[in-house]
Scaffold this active site. Structure first.
Site, mmCIF file in Angstrom:
data_model
loop_
_atom_site.group_PDB
_atom_site.id
_atom_site.type_symbol
_atom_site.label_atom_id
_atom_site.label_comp_id
_atom_site.label_asym_id
_atom_site.label_seq_id
_atom_site.Cartn_x
_atom_site.Cartn_y
_atom_site.Cartn_z
ATOM 1 N N ASN A 168 12.279 36.980 -3.342
ATOM 2 C CA ASN A 168 11.023 36.372 -3.169
ATOM 3 C C ASN A 168 9.785 36.937 -3.308
ATOM 4 O O ASN A 168 8.757 36.700 -3.799
ATOM 5 C CB ASN A 168 10.940 35.609 -1.765
ATOM 6 C CG ASN A 168 11.380 36.237 -0.743
ATOM 7 O OD1 ASN A 168 11.879 37.392 -0.696
ATOM 8 N ND2 ASN A 168 10.780 35.889 0.438
ATOM 9 N N GLU A 267 15.873 42.658 7.997
ATOM 10 C CA GLU A 267 14.684 41.520 8.286
ATOM 11 C C GLU A 267 15.400 40.345 7.594
ATOM 12 O O GLU A 267 15.680 40.096 6.334
ATOM 13 C CB GLU A 267 13.583 42.001 7.432
ATOM 14 C CG GLU A 267 12.274 41.398 7.716
ATOM 15 C CD GLU A 267 12.047 40.043 6.811
ATOM 16 O OE1 GLU A 267 12.481 39.209 7.545
ATOM 17 O OE2 GLU A 267 11.590 40.176 5.635
ATOM 18 N N CYS A 301 10.052 34.095 4.081
ATOM 19 C CA CYS A 301 10.737 34.186 5.577
ATOM 20 C C CYS A 301 9.626 33.813 6.490
ATOM 21 O O CYS A 301 10.162 33.253 7.769
ATOM 22 C CB CYS A 301 11.523 35.584 5.882
ATOM 23 S SG CYS A 301 10.218 36.933 5.932
#
Length: 500
Positions: A168, A267, A301
């Site tokens: 992303n 993460e 995210c």
């Protein structure tokens, strides 16, 4: 994007736009992978072939890790100014090649012009912070409770770090771990996501090669999980795995790494709450919510996932929000006016449409129905959502706004916390003191009062709670993650023992 076998390679390669990006980078050499499988990357908006590469197999992973280990000891002893200089040169190269890199992010990751430029700005800011790490690898002397003893604490690199990066924000999220590891004296092997193996992998190797990083210290392998399985994580050489990606994948990586007693920095995903209290400025909240929800089509995210709005502001918020969203242009990310570009692949589109359908069947109200063309999805707005609906329980990763009404502050806090995730979040209130009090009650790694949820600063700890990950990155926290501490004591005078 698609896989091919080794037949008719010349015909396939002739049709790709970026034919130069067809090699792995291992031991300082650009070479083909050893797999029999090839991969063709495609533009997510119009499907054109961008690059074709012969993939890596386990033999290539062995060679990459061996190279990183071989060069790491020499790099560890390199003076701090030299380490910092390489990173600073890499920053200058990115700035010089900015137009090229923006175009690559648009074509490979479906980034809009705005998002691509933001990504480069963030990446270089983090690199500048990392350039200070070599000067902060200092020891410490600590008093002892034992007479005549001197305690010294020494900080050392982990050794070799395996980095698994997402699609992303491919350049930034790969670079964040790579540059932190390199700056603290480690060797690195990177496995980028297949869908962004250029902008999230090979171009980074090209930048560091040009910047003068010692050959072999940093390696890039482009591989299919179906072929290599867990080998990248369970390999005996890396002492640490840094992973950015989904919670499902992160749990698996943590399990595999744990079996081999490897350090991990994870993460992971988020289901971030954006709380609008009854005293909030609706226009201010909407402005923040539109950005926090639709930046990069929601494929972040930290993106806003659940808009939790007090009923006293509920109708007004929906009306103003819809008006703002209708002004967002969806289309070709190559158009500078585009705000909403394509999702990364059709599977992602289909997953989101399924979540919408199930939630509408359970009572969610469609305020704005988007359109779908290929991988392009224009914004959807769903109201009257309850927190148990599929669209509220999932990390959407797409341009769908989910609005949940609540009766009061207490219910807003309860719903915000009713999630297995805890990455980021927002609280809007007319009183920042009240907003702070609410923020302190949300179990999340990061939360912002009177701002949206997408915030990341090079010197501020980044990370989540619960299913959103382990560890913290950025600044001194990255310095901690990518190093280890050794205690050496010196007994300067004879010590008295209970027996001897």
């Amino acid at each position: 994007m698609r896989f091919t076998n080794s037949v008719n390679n010349e015909k396939e390669e002739a049709g790709v736009k970026y034919s130069k990006w067809n090699k792995l980078f291992i031991n300082g050499v650009w070479r083909e992978g050893s797999s029999r499988q090839r991969y063709i990357n495609q533009n997510p908006y119009h499907g054109d072939a961008l690059a074709e590469i012969k993939l890596a197999n386990r033999h290539d992973i062995d060679e990459a890790y061996e190279s990183a280990r071989r060069m790491q000891k020499e790099w560890e002893q390199t003076p701090a100014p030299e380490k910092a200089s390489v990173i600073e040169k890499a920053v200058a190269i990115i700035q010089r090649r900015r137009e090229e890199l923006v175009q690559l992010l648009i074509e490979e990751a479906g980034s809009t012009h705005s998002k691509a430029n933001v990504e480069l700005d963030i990446a270089t800011a983090f690199m500048r912070e990392a350039a200070t790490y070599p000067f902060r690898m200092h020891g410490e002397m600590v008093p002892s409770v034992i007479p005549g003893k001197e305690n010294r604490l020494y900080r050392s690199p982990v050794g070799v770090v395996g980095v698994i990066a997402p699609w992303n924000f491919p350049l930034h999220l790969a670079m964040r771990s790579i540059v932190s590891a390199v700056a603290t004296g480690n060797g690195v092997v990177l496995k980028p996501d297949l869908q962004t193996f250029i902008s999230g992998g090979l171009v980074i190797a090209d930048i560091f090669e040009e910047a003068g990083l010692p050959k072999g210290l940093f390696n890039v392998v482009v591989a299919d999980l179906g072929e290599i399985g867990d080998y990248f994580v369970e390999h005996p050489i890396p002492g640490m795995i840094s992973f950015t990606g989904s919670t499902v994948a992160g749990r698996h990586i943590a399990s595999v790494a744990g079996q081999h007693l490897k350090k991990t920095a994870l993460e992971l995903g988020g289901n971030n709450a954006f709380i609008v209290l009854d005293d909030a400025d609706v226009k201010q909240a909407v402005s923040a919510a539109v950005f926090g929800k639709f930046m990069h089509q929601g494929q972040i995210c930290m993106a806003v996932n659940r808009l939790i709005v007090d009923r006293k502001k509920y109708v007004e918020f929906i009306d103003v929000f819809k008006e703002k969203v209708l002004q967002l242009k969806a289309g070709d990310p190559a158009d500078p006016e585009t705000v909403i570009g394509p999702l990364i692949n059709r599977n992602q589109v289909n997953k989101i449409l399924g979540l919408i359908e199930k939630s509408v069947s359970q009572g969610a109200r469609v305020v704005l129905e988007g359109e779908v063309r290929g991988n392009l999805m224009s914004p959807f707005i769903l109201a009257d959502v309850t927190n148990d609906m599929p669209i509220a329980q999932s990390e959407i990763f797409g341009p769908v706004a989910v609005i949940i009404p609540v009766e009061n502050e207490e219910e807003a806090i309860r719903i915000a916390n009713d999630s297995p995730y805890g990455l980021s979040g927002s609280v809007f209130s007319g009183s920042w003191e009240r907003g702070l009090q609410v923020a302190q009650k949300i179990r999340t790694g990061m939360i912002h009062v009177n701002d949206q949820s997408i915030n990341d600063e090079p010197h501020i700890p980044f990370g989540g709670e619960k299913g959103s990950g382990l560890g913290r990155l950025n600044g001194k926290w990255s310095l901690e993650e990518f190093t280890t501490i050794k205690w050496i004591s010196i007994q300067h005078q004879p010590r008295s023992y209970p027996f001897s």
